[in-house]
Design an enzyme around this catalytic site. Structure first.
Site, PDB file in Angstrom:
ATOM      1  N   CYS A  82      20.174 -18.796  -1.470  1.00 54.20           N
ATOM      2  CA  CYS A  82      21.348 -17.952  -1.766  1.00 54.20           C
ATOM      3  C   CYS A  82      22.514 -18.890  -2.032  1.00 54.20           C
ATOM      4  CB  CYS A  82      21.648 -17.016  -0.592  1.00 54.20           C
ATOM      5  SG  CYS A  82      20.231 -16.041  -0.031  1.00 54.20           S
ATOM      6  N   GLY A  90      25.115 -19.370  -4.322  1.00 53.96           N
ATOM      7  CA  GLY A  90      26.489 -19.191  -4.770  1.00 53.96           C
ATOM      8  C   GLY A  90      27.506 -19.245  -3.641  1.00 53.96           C
ATOM      9  N   PRO A  91      28.658 -19.871  -3.887  1.00 56.99           N
ATOM     10  CA  PRO A  91      29.126 -20.478  -5.135  1.00 56.99           C
ATOM     11  C   PRO A  91      28.726 -21.942  -5.331  1.00 56.99           C
ATOM     12  CG  PRO A  91      30.909 -20.456  -3.550  1.00 56.99           C
ATOM     13  CD  PRO A  91      29.746 -19.778  -2.880  1.00 56.99           C
ATOM     14  N   GLY A  92      27.998 -22.535  -4.372  1.00 53.13           N
ATOM     15  CA  GLY A  92      27.422 -23.844  -4.627  1.00 53.13           C
ATOM     16  C   GLY A  92      27.955 -25.003  -3.826  1.00 53.13           C
ATOM     17  N   GLY A  93      28.854 -24.766  -2.879  1.00 52.33           N
ATOM     18  CA  GLY A  93      29.364 -25.874  -2.075  1.00 52.33           C
ATOM     19  C   GLY A  93      28.281 -26.530  -1.238  1.00 52.33           C
ATOM     20  N   LYS A  94      27.481 -25.715  -0.545  1.00 57.82           N
ATOM     21  CA  LYS A  94      26.388 -26.274   0.252  1.00 57.82           C
ATOM     22  C   LYS A  94      25.331 -26.897  -0.648  1.00 57.82           C
ATOM     23  CE  LYS A  94      26.919 -23.003   4.105  1.00 57.82           C
ATOM     24  NZ  LYS A  94      27.800 -22.026   3.432  1.00 57.82           N
ATOM     25  N   GLU A 143      20.221 -18.219  -7.172  1.00 55.09           N
ATOM     26  CA  GLU A 143      21.327 -17.283  -6.973  1.00 55.09           C
ATOM     27  C   GLU A 143      21.036 -15.988  -7.730  1.00 55.09           C
ATOM     28  OE1 GLU A 143      24.358 -15.048  -6.198  1.00 55.09           O
ATOM     29  OE2 GLU A 143      24.074 -16.954  -5.134  1.00 55.09           O
ATOM     30  N   ASP A 168      16.132 -12.618  -7.808  1.00 54.95           N
ATOM     31  CA  ASP A 168      16.201 -11.883  -6.553  1.00 54.95           C
ATOM     32  C   ASP A 168      15.624 -12.749  -5.438  1.00 54.95           C
ATOM     33  OD1 ASP A 168      15.999 -10.156  -4.406  1.00 54.95           O
ATOM     34  OD2 ASP A 168      15.031  -8.549  -5.526  1.00 54.95           O
ATOM     35  N   CYS A 206      27.542 -16.784   8.059  1.00 58.40           N
ATOM     36  CA  CYS A 206      28.944 -16.984   8.404  1.00 58.40           C
ATOM     37  C   CYS A 206      29.406 -15.760   9.188  1.00 58.40           C
ATOM     38  CB  CYS A 206      29.773 -17.180   7.149  1.00 58.40           C
ATOM     39  SG  CYS A 206      31.459 -17.711   7.528  1.00 58.40           S
TER      40      CYS A 206
END
Length: 478
Positions: free
Chosen positions: A288, A290-294, A313, A344, A414
């Protein structure tokens, strides 16, 4: 809190006095900008932190003015329910009778009067001018009367009058005093006491109301923590707390060799990348993404281990953000970054048993990030939980099918809410005999008070660790 910068008064006027003549007064641009943020967040379900930069650019605001608008808009949204209670007590009309633009302006004025270092006369006059601008003269007179009543007491006095006694109704008391919906207070109380029975939930709620500073992450192999300005983060080996200024002005960030990332999120990536794994270690997946920081940090860590990270994503526009995060400013890919796949996550297009490490940073209520997303507390509903939990269980089940025997899955949210954390993990363990929980305790021995609600899991807290309330559980396919 930022104090409103002084501006030149029209010639011949005293502080707080309107210019004479037939022209209506000009509305203060900083208050107008803050009102525009509130309107956009309310009408478009937008995120405050994404709306603010565009509004500041539109009005040409920077420096102290930008800081004032940020505190005014974010603080008002964060403490909305408390201010609504005060406004309601000062208005015979009731909140439902107020036009939304007028109510938003009253909220801004109340925040200035009760929680900012703005002189009362300035808060009153500029808010009345704002109401006249967004509504009419009659509404301006009404706003003036309401705000004068608001200004007659300080915040502590208002809370003492309006909040029920904590001994009689602790949830309702904390909900009003700390501006959280009652159901959120109840869920956070339950989650906190599962790990730390002696902690007072009011400390957590108070931490949610403190805007977080900016944390940077150095992506290994691309940058070092030493080249980033700021104080090293206490728990992540890759982060610094930025001293101040625009993070985009930092050279490594501008070049995307480093990024902006909460320390808790950094620890999610390092927990998966650093876990012991027997056998092949070549194919990693961020399910999962998005948005791609991890994803960017994981890819850099994967490159150091000779592995490649695929990012997955569901939403097309978020996949575009992932691609951007996995691409350096010069157009080259972050080392270790593979394909970005749109699909998915509950039915990913990967062969079963083909992956070595998978991160499932599952969609959740986001109640662990209320510091940075002040509007989230007012958008989520208790009834959202069931749908999210069912999705979380499907995502975790799918990820466990994807890893080979001996492979690892890190489940993260989170949110500290037990139905999204411990309950999801316990359900997976109960349904599968080929899955075991890996103890994360040794890897987080340097993070005091990080024990999670299940033995071997980790729960971070804003009031304890200065991070978002990230939950982590590491599972092995046996």
């Amino acid at each position: 809190m930022p104090e409103r910068p002084s501006r030149p008064r029209p010639r011949g006027t005293r502080p707080g006095q309107r210019p004479v003549g037939g022209r209506p007064p000009r509305v203060d641009v900083t208050r107008l900008a803050a009102h525009e943020v509130l309107t956009t967040v309310r009408t478009q379900d937008a995120y405050t932190n994404l709306v603010l930069p565009a509004v500041l650019r539109k009005h040409g605001l920077a420096g102290r003015d930008a800081g004032f608008v940020t505190e005014l808009a974010s603080g008002t949204i964060r403490r909305r329910s408390t201010y609504d209670a005060v406004i309601g007590a000062c208005s015979a009309r009731g909140l439902r009778a107020l036009d939304p633009p007028v109510l938003d302006a009253l909220r801004l004025g109340t925040h200035q009067l009760l929680s900012m270092r703005v002189p009362a006369h300035a808060a009153l006059s500029t808010t009345v001018d704002l109401v006249r601008h967004v509504a009419n003269q009659g509404a301006a007179g009404f706003a003036n009367a309401v705000l004068r009543k608001v200004a007659s007491r300080d915040l502590d006095d208002w809370l003492q009058e309006l909040a029920p006694a904590r001994e009689a109704d602790p949830v309702a008391h904390d909900a009003l005093v700390h501006a959280h919906p009652a159901w959120v207070v109840a869920e956070l109380r339950k989650a906190l006491h599962a790990s730390h029975p002696d902690d007072d939930v009011s400390d957590l709620l108070a931490a949610d109301n403190v805007a977080p500073g900016v944390t940077l992450v150095a992506r290994p192999g691309l940058s070092t923590r030493g080249e980033l300005p700021g104080e090293p983060t206490p728990y992540s080996p890759h982060g610094v707390h930025l001293d101040g200024g625009d993070p985009g002005a930092v050279e490594a960030v501008a070049q995307r060799r480093a990024g902006v990332q909460d320390e808790g999120s950094q620890l999610v990536a390092t927990a998966l990348a650093g876990a012991d794994l027997d056998g092949r270690d070549e194919r990693w997946l961020d399910l999962c993404a998005g948005p791609g920081g991890k994803s960017a940090l994981l890819a850099a860590l994967a490159a150091g281990s000779g592995a490649v990270l695929t990012a997955h994503e569901r939403q097309l526009h978020r996949a575009g953000l992932v691609r951007r995060n996995l691409t350096l400013a010069d157009g080259t890919a972050v080392p270790g970054a593979g394909a970005v796949v749109v699909g998915d996550g509950t039915r990913p297009a990967f062969a079963p048993g083909s992956l070595d490490r998978v991160l499932v940073d599952a969609p959740c209520t986001g109640l662990g990030a209320l510091r940075r997303r002040p509007e989230a507390r007012w958008r989520r509903r208790a009834e959202d939980l069931l749908e999210l939990v069912m999705l979380q269980r499907r995502l975790l089940a799918a990820s466990l099918d994807l890893v080979r025997p001996g492979g690892l899955v890190l489940y993260a949210t989170c949110s500290p809410v037990l139905s999204e954390t411990a309950d999801v993990v316990e359900s997976a363990l109960a349904q599968r005999r080929d899955v075991s929980l890996v103890d994360l305790g040794p890897a987080f021995a340097h993070v005091p008070g990080s024990r999670g609600p299940l033995e071997g899991t980790v729960q971070l807290w804003p009031h304890r660790h200065g991070t978002d309330a990230m939950f982590l559980a590491l599972l092995r396919r046996d």
